[in-house]
Enzyme design. Sequence first.
Site, PDB file in Angstrom:
ATOM      1  N   HIS A  59       5.161   9.567   5.030  1.00 13.02           N
ATOM      2  CA  HIS A  59       6.439   8.881   5.484  1.00 13.02           C
ATOM      3  C   HIS A  59       7.146   8.554   4.059  1.00 13.02           C
ATOM      4  O   HIS A  59       6.737   8.853   2.942  1.00 13.02           O
ATOM      5  CB  HIS A  59       6.087   7.587   6.113  1.00 13.02           C
ATOM      6  CG  HIS A  59       5.171   6.686   5.386  1.00 13.02           C
ATOM      7  ND1 HIS A  59       5.321   6.076   4.362  1.00 13.02           N
ATOM      8  CD2 HIS A  59       3.769   6.554   5.567  1.00 13.02           C
ATOM      9  CE1 HIS A  59       4.348   5.253   4.071  1.00 13.02           C
ATOM     10  NE2 HIS A  59       3.398   5.461   4.989  1.00 13.02           N
ATOM     11  N   HIS A 105       5.313   7.301   0.836  1.00 14.20           N
ATOM     12  CA  HIS A 105       4.500   8.387   0.134  1.00 14.20           C
ATOM     13  C   HIS A 105       5.630   9.222  -0.736  1.00 14.20           C
ATOM     14  O   HIS A 105       5.699   9.546  -1.915  1.00 14.20           O
ATOM     15  CB  HIS A 105       3.914   9.307   1.056  1.00 14.20           C
ATOM     16  CG  HIS A 105       2.692   8.751   1.686  1.00 14.20           C
ATOM     17  ND1 HIS A 105       2.818   8.565   3.081  1.00 14.20           N
ATOM     18  CD2 HIS A 105       1.662   8.172   1.197  1.00 14.20           C
ATOM     19  CE1 HIS A 105       1.720   8.005   3.369  1.00 14.20           C
ATOM     20  NE2 HIS A 105       1.117   7.727   2.510  1.00 14.20           N
ATOM     21  N   LYS A 155       1.832  -1.642  -1.306  1.00 14.67           N
ATOM     22  CA  LYS A 155       1.181  -2.302   0.054  1.00 14.67           C
ATOM     23  C   LYS A 155      -0.057  -2.524   0.204  1.00 14.67           C
ATOM     24  O   LYS A 155      -0.836  -3.336   0.706  1.00 14.67           O
ATOM     25  CB  LYS A 155       1.800  -1.418   1.066  1.00 14.67           C
ATOM     26  CG  LYS A 155       1.521  -1.640   2.718  1.00 14.67           C
ATOM     27  CD  LYS A 155       2.124  -0.655   3.427  1.00 14.67           C
ATOM     28  CE  LYS A 155       1.178  -0.864   4.577  1.00 14.67           C
ATOM     29  NZ  LYS A 155      -0.101   0.073   4.979  1.00 14.67           N
ATOM     30  N   ASP A 156      -0.956  -1.425  -0.508  1.00 20.02           N
ATOM     31  CA  ASP A 156      -2.345  -1.693  -0.615  1.00 20.02           C
ATOM     32  C   ASP A 156      -2.680  -2.391  -1.903  1.00 20.02           C
ATOM     33  O   ASP A 156      -3.407  -1.992  -2.919  1.00 20.02           O
ATOM     34  CB  ASP A 156      -2.877  -0.094  -0.657  1.00 20.02           C
ATOM     35  CG  ASP A 156      -2.783   0.493   0.790  1.00 20.02           C
ATOM     36  OD1 ASP A 156      -3.074  -0.019   1.827  1.00 20.02           O
ATOM     37  OD2 ASP A 156      -2.108   1.653   0.829  1.00 20.02           O
ATOM     38  N   SER A 201       3.982   2.788   7.205  1.00 20.69           N
ATOM     39  CA  SER A 201       2.586   2.962   7.158  1.00 20.69           C
ATOM     40  C   SER A 201       2.286   4.148   7.963  1.00 20.69           C
ATOM     41  O   SER A 201       3.016   4.179   9.089  1.00 20.69           O
ATOM     42  CB  SER A 201       1.804   1.686   7.683  1.00 20.69           C
ATOM     43  OG  SER A 201       0.527   2.127   8.055  1.00 20.69           O
TER      44      SER A 201
END
Length: 280
Positions: free
Chosen positions: A34, A37, A149-150, A185
């Site tokens: 998405h 990335h 995000k991670d 995500s």
Amino acid sequence: MEVFTSINDLKSFLKLQRAQNKSVGLVPTMGALHPGHMSLIKTSTTENDLTIGSVFVNPVQFNNAQDLEKYPRTLEADCIMLEEAGCSAVFAPTVEEMYAEKPLMRLDFGDLENVMEGASRPGHFNGVGIVVARFFNIVQPDKAYFGQKDLQQVAVIKRLVKDMAFPLELVVCETVREIDGLAMSSRNSRLSKMERVSAPFIYKTLAEAKNRLLAGDSIESVAADARTAFLKHQDFQLDYLEIVNNNSLQPITRLGPAGSSAICTAVYLGAVRLIDNILL
Ligand code: PAF
């Protein structure tokens, strides 16, 4: 753009490139790509001569067989997006290629994995650490790109790089969001139409909590109210909501310098588990 499924073929390709002194950026992904990335890929293309995107749904990091089975696999579409974003080559190995034998070694990240994602998904960071270390050994990148995000994954991989002395630089890129705030995500594609309508509540709750903290409200009361907001919302099931230091991942009792801590959450929206965080 070349697509490699064999480790040896990729290594031969990279050997030729390195002989020409080309710098290499690695963007590890599990596919179902998405715009989040793509921002990692684009950042890498501006900072390196070559960008390698890996697409591999890593079974070792899933502790739930259903989650692994349901993980979206869209290699063809992924390759089109990667090429458009300027990726030089894709590494998309099979499980057999990556794990000719099941790894015996286990990675233990101590306190970094006893909280949040690690506590809810036992063995997850062992699997992430093993596959990321393999990618680092295979590709030997100058820089590797991961998304904010991670946040817990970033802290774990920072430690992996330090402990194993991998000679590379980690680059952490901002979370990319939909217009309504939902963090991009691969799992969002599994949300029903109704769930997608509810999903921005996650970021809204984090943003409200951040505003209250910056206005001076106590960490305990803000965390408690944000947890209650999810518990009261009929569409969500709260897994955790924690206010932590970004590096130690331990709960904080007072705000540190800007960007040193974050509010992190994981919730179930129907059957889909979503994580998000906001930096403080
Ligand atoms: O963040 C992910 O997509 C995965 O955890 C990673 C880093 C590609 C390892 O499988």
